[in-house]
Design a protein around this motif. Sequence first.
Motif, PDB file in Angstrom:
ATOM      1  N   VAL A  23     -19.848-111.405   5.577  1.00 34.35           N
ATOM      2  CA  VAL A  23     -18.878-111.167   6.659  1.00 34.35           C
ATOM      3  C   VAL A  23     -18.365-109.730   6.628  1.00 34.35           C
ATOM      4  CG1 VAL A  23     -18.008-113.518   6.883  1.00 34.35           C
ATOM      5  CG2 VAL A  23     -16.935-111.958   5.232  1.00 34.35           C
ATOM      6  N   GLU A  24     -17.916-109.288   7.790  1.00 31.76           N
ATOM      7  CA  GLU A  24     -17.288-107.964   7.877  1.00 31.76           C
ATOM      8  C   GLU A  24     -16.089-107.931   6.924  1.00 31.76           C
ATOM      9  OE1 GLU A  24     -16.703-105.054  11.198  1.00 31.76           O
ATOM     10  OE2 GLU A  24     -15.102-106.471  11.614  1.00 31.76           O
ATOM     11  N   GLY A  25     -15.957-106.823   6.228  1.00 36.29           N
ATOM     12  CA  GLY A  25     -14.830-106.683   5.301  1.00 36.29           C
ATOM     13  C   GLY A  25     -15.193-107.035   3.872  1.00 36.29           C
ATOM     14  N   THR A  26     -16.440-107.531   3.652  1.00 33.99           N
ATOM     15  CA  THR A  26     -16.870-107.842   2.282  1.00 33.99           C
ATOM     16  C   THR A  26     -16.844-106.560   1.439  1.00 33.99           C
ATOM     17  OG1 THR A  26     -18.276-109.666   2.998  1.00 33.99           O
ATOM     18  CG2 THR A  26     -18.817-108.668   0.871  1.00 33.99           C
ATOM     19  N   VAL A  27     -16.278-106.693   0.236  1.00 32.13           N
ATOM     20  CA  VAL A  27     -16.157-105.532  -0.657  1.00 32.13           C
ATOM     21  C   VAL A  27     -16.925-105.825  -1.944  1.00 32.13           C
ATOM     22  CG1 VAL A  27     -14.521-104.206  -2.062  1.00 32.13           C
ATOM     23  CG2 VAL A  27     -13.889-104.904   0.251  1.00 32.13           C
ATOM     24  N   VAL A  28     -17.732-104.879  -2.376  1.00 28.90           N
ATOM     25  CA  VAL A  28     -18.448-105.006  -3.658  1.00 28.90           C
ATOM     26  C   VAL A  28     -17.978-103.882  -4.576  1.00 28.90           C
ATOM     27  CG1 VAL A  28     -20.694-105.012  -4.803  1.00 28.90           C
ATOM     28  CG2 VAL A  28     -20.482-105.975  -2.507  1.00 28.90           C
ATOM     29  N   TYR A  41     -15.991 -97.671  -8.166  1.00 26.54           N
ATOM     30  CA  TYR A  41     -17.263 -97.644  -7.429  1.00 26.54           C
ATOM     31  C   TYR A  41     -17.223 -98.829  -6.484  1.00 26.54           C
ATOM     32  CZ  TYR A  41     -17.858 -95.425 -11.932  1.00 26.54           C
ATOM     33  OH  TYR A  41     -17.638 -94.676 -13.057  1.00 26.54           O
ATOM     34  N   CYS A  42     -17.179 -98.559  -5.200  1.00 27.20           N
ATOM     35  CA  CYS A  42     -16.847 -99.617  -4.257  1.00 27.20           C
ATOM     36  C   CYS A  42     -17.655 -99.450  -2.965  1.00 27.20           C
ATOM     37  CB  CYS A  42     -15.340 -99.452  -4.016  1.00 27.20           C
ATOM     38  SG  CYS A  42     -14.673-100.197  -2.575  1.00 27.20           S
ATOM     39  N   SER A  43     -18.090-100.578  -2.399  1.00 23.75           N
ATOM     40  CA  SER A  43     -18.814-100.529  -1.118  1.00 23.75           C
ATOM     41  C   SER A  43     -18.236-101.587  -0.193  1.00 23.75           C
ATOM     42  CB  SER A  43     -20.299-100.791  -1.326  1.00 23.75           C
ATOM     43  OG  SER A  43     -20.838 -99.808  -2.192  1.00 23.75           O
ATOM     44  N   VAL A  44     -18.066-101.215   1.072  1.00 22.70           N
ATOM     45  CA  VAL A  44     -17.426-102.106   2.046  1.00 22.70           C
ATOM     46  C   VAL A  44     -18.384-102.320   3.220  1.00 22.70           C
ATOM     47  CG1 VAL A  44     -15.432-102.398   3.564  1.00 22.70           C
ATOM     48  CG2 VAL A  44     -15.178-101.132   1.423  1.00 22.70           C
ATOM     49  N   VAL A  45     -18.571-103.596   3.585  1.00 21.62           N
ATOM     50  CA  VAL A  45     -19.447-103.921   4.720  1.00 21.62           C
ATOM     51  C   VAL A  45     -18.615-103.983   5.997  1.00 21.62           C
ATOM     52  CG1 VAL A  45     -20.943-105.683   5.740  1.00 21.62           C
ATOM     53  CG2 VAL A  45     -20.975-105.309   3.260  1.00 21.62           C
ATOM     54  N   LEU A  46     -19.005-103.199   7.009  1.00 18.81           N
ATOM     55  CA  LEU A  46     -18.351-103.275   8.318  1.00 18.81           C
ATOM     56  C   LEU A  46     -19.408-103.571   9.376  1.00 18.81           C
ATOM     57  CD1 LEU A  46     -15.877-100.228   8.220  1.00 18.81           C
ATOM     58  CD2 LEU A  46     -15.388-102.627   7.702  1.00 18.81           C
ATOM     59  N   VAL A  94     -25.403-101.159  16.163  1.00 13.03           N
ATOM     60  CA  VAL A  94     -25.302-101.179  14.705  1.00 13.03           C
ATOM     61  C   VAL A  94     -25.213-102.631  14.248  1.00 13.03           C
ATOM     62  CG1 VAL A  94     -23.689-100.691  12.814  1.00 13.03           C
ATOM     63  CG2 VAL A  94     -24.155 -98.941  14.514  1.00 13.03           C
ATOM     64  N   ASN A  95     -26.047-103.012  13.290  1.00 13.78           N
ATOM     65  CA  ASN A  95     -25.902-104.355  12.718  1.00 13.78           C
ATOM     66  C   ASN A  95     -24.788-104.361  11.673  1.00 13.78           C
ATOM     67  OD1 ASN A  95     -27.980-105.477  14.263  1.00 13.78           O
ATOM     68  ND2 ASN A  95     -29.513-104.633  12.866  1.00 13.78           N
ATOM     69  N   PHE A  96     -24.857-103.369  10.789  1.00 19.95           N
ATOM     70  CA  PHE A  96     -23.762-103.211   9.815  1.00 19.95           C
ATOM     71  C   PHE A  96     -23.821-101.816   9.204  1.00 19.95           C
ATOM     72  CE2 PHE A  96     -27.280-105.115   7.384  1.00 19.95           C
ATOM     73  CZ  PHE A  96     -27.395-104.225   6.321  1.00 19.95           C
ATOM     74  N   VAL A  97     -22.671-101.418   8.667  1.00 19.64           N
ATOM     75  CA  VAL A  97     -22.601-100.158   7.922  1.00 19.64           C
ATOM     76  C   VAL A  97     -22.014-100.488   6.557  1.00 19.64           C
ATOM     77  CG1 VAL A  97     -21.531 -97.868   7.821  1.00 19.64           C
ATOM     78  CG2 VAL A  97     -22.207 -98.816  10.017  1.00 19.64           C
ATOM     79  N   VAL A  98     -22.549 -99.865   5.517  1.00 19.13           N
ATOM     80  CA  VAL A  98     -21.960 -99.997   4.185  1.00 19.13           C
ATOM     81  C   VAL A  98     -21.266 -98.675   3.863  1.00 19.13           C
ATOM     82  CG1 VAL A  98     -22.467-100.218   1.717  1.00 19.13           C
ATOM     83  CG2 VAL A  98     -23.663-101.672   3.365  1.00 19.13           C
ATOM     84  N   LEU A  99     -19.947 -98.746   3.678  1.00 23.79           N
ATOM     85  CA  LEU A  99     -19.207 -97.548   3.286  1.00 23.79           C
ATOM     86  C   LEU A  99     -19.173 -97.510   1.763  1.00 23.79           C
ATOM     87  CD1 LEU A  99     -15.981 -97.719   5.539  1.00 23.79           C
ATOM     88  CD2 LEU A  99     -18.207 -96.742   6.104  1.00 23.79           C
ATOM     89  N   GLY A 100     -19.816 -96.528   1.164  1.00 25.16           N
ATOM     90  CA  GLY A 100     -19.830 -96.399  -0.303  1.00 25.16           C
ATOM     91  C   GLY A 100     -18.798 -95.378  -0.729  1.00 25.16           C
ATOM     92  N   ILE A 101     -17.922 -95.777  -1.639  1.00 22.49           N
ATOM     93  CA  ILE A 101     -16.805 -94.904  -2.026  1.00 22.49           C
ATOM     94  C   ILE A 101     -16.753 -94.800  -3.553  1.00 22.49           C
ATOM     95  CG2 ILE A 101     -14.288 -94.592  -1.907  1.00 22.49           C
ATOM     96  CD1 ILE A 101     -14.345 -96.424   0.600  1.00 22.49           C
ATOM     97  N   GLY A 102     -16.856 -93.597  -4.060  1.00 21.88           N
ATOM     98  CA  GLY A 102     -16.734 -93.377  -5.506  1.00 21.88           C
ATOM     99  C   GLY A 102     -15.543 -92.466  -5.758  1.00 21.88           C
ATOM    100  N   VAL A 103     -14.605 -92.915  -6.597  1.00 22.70           N
ATOM    101  CA  VAL A 103     -13.416 -92.090  -6.889  1.00 22.70           C
ATOM    102  C   VAL A 103     -13.282 -91.951  -8.407  1.00 22.70           C
ATOM    103  CG1 VAL A 103     -10.959 -91.737  -6.441  1.00 22.70           C
ATOM    104  CG2 VAL A 103     -12.293 -93.140  -4.859  1.00 22.70           C
ATOM    105  N   ASN A 104     -13.194 -90.707  -8.867  1.00 20.17           N
ATOM    106  CA  ASN A 104     -12.976 -90.465 -10.296  1.00 20.17           C
ATOM    107  C   ASN A 104     -11.496 -90.683 -10.586  1.00 20.17           C
ATOM    108  OD1 ASN A 104     -15.643 -89.673 -10.385  1.00 20.17           O
ATOM    109  ND2 ASN A 104     -15.177 -87.473 -10.336  1.00 20.17           N
TER     110      ASN A 104
END
Length: 325
Positions: A108-113, A138-143, A204-214
């Motif tokens: 689903v939209e909003g899924t976070v890994v 290290y985080c990825s969000v499905v929109l 767009v079927n989906f976008v994965v936002l990949g976010i890395g924060v030190n």
Amino acid sequence: MLEESVDARILEIMLAGAGFASGEALSRELGVSRTAVWKHIKGLRSQGYRIESVPAKGYRLVTAPDLITPADLTRGLATRRVGGRVVCLKETDSTNSVAFRMAEDGAVEGTVVIADTQSAGKGRLGRVWLSPPGVNLYCSVVLRPPISPVAACQLTFLSVVAVARAIERVTTLSPQIKWPNDILVDGKKVAGLLNEMNAETEKVNFVVLGIGVNLNMRLGQLGSTLRHPATSLLEASGQPVQRVGFTRALLEELDVLYDRFLVEGEAPIRAEWLERSAIGGRRVKVSSGDREFRGTVQGVDAFGALLVQPEQGPLETVLSGDVTL
Ligand code: BTN
């Protein structure tokens, strides 16, 4: 109730009461058997929670780990879409790859890994993203935005601004944005974004936002082969950052910005991006493919391309590459 929601409620109940929560009260409150409560307590312990258990009294939370767990993250999370489902992994190759596969399977939209560590963290332009365990995010969000593929790059504005806002919420630092998608503190890179997309010609079927924060990485862990100077929030502020608190702030900011994007489009978020930009109006060196040139940054267009005025010639629209001051 989802398994992680049961964990979250048990933690909530234990935190709310000053003393012990009895197994019977927990089972009544959650509508599950006492054996199920016990299994969840065992599960929470294996995630690093220290939970005391005393016969005839029940369970008491002694300490919580600085792990990012679905239960901790979703407790009190004030979002509409982002974080509706949260998956936390001890180790994986790349959270973007996991989220991408989950999205292909209908997540689903909003899924976070989220992963504690990545063995093959992906950076931009095929680079590696250093991902040691126990310290960073290290985080990825499905929109699943109802937009055309050409507009998908606008989502980068969202994740960059969300990271900057989250840093301001949990530290006293003043982050700045560097095109295309870096977050700098004191001129050094503290976070990076990598979006990946699955689309058809029109949609767009989906976008994965990949976010890395030190977050809490120490200087020695930052690596000596990095192209640009890097830092962490701990190194920059001298204060450790609580990983769950930061992640919750980030997901909340992302959710607010995504709501706004769906209603008003990218313009207001791009305006904030520009205000926070470290390079607006500055002279920079642009490296794009095998081309290099110098010029003055005029802004970014609605699709995230950098607008640079070289010393001579017409305004350049830079679609991808790197800039240095
Ligand atoms: C960059 O090069 O600046 C982008 C780095 C993006 C790293 C994040 S960490 C979480 C997600 N999973 C990945 O494999 N990459 C992104």
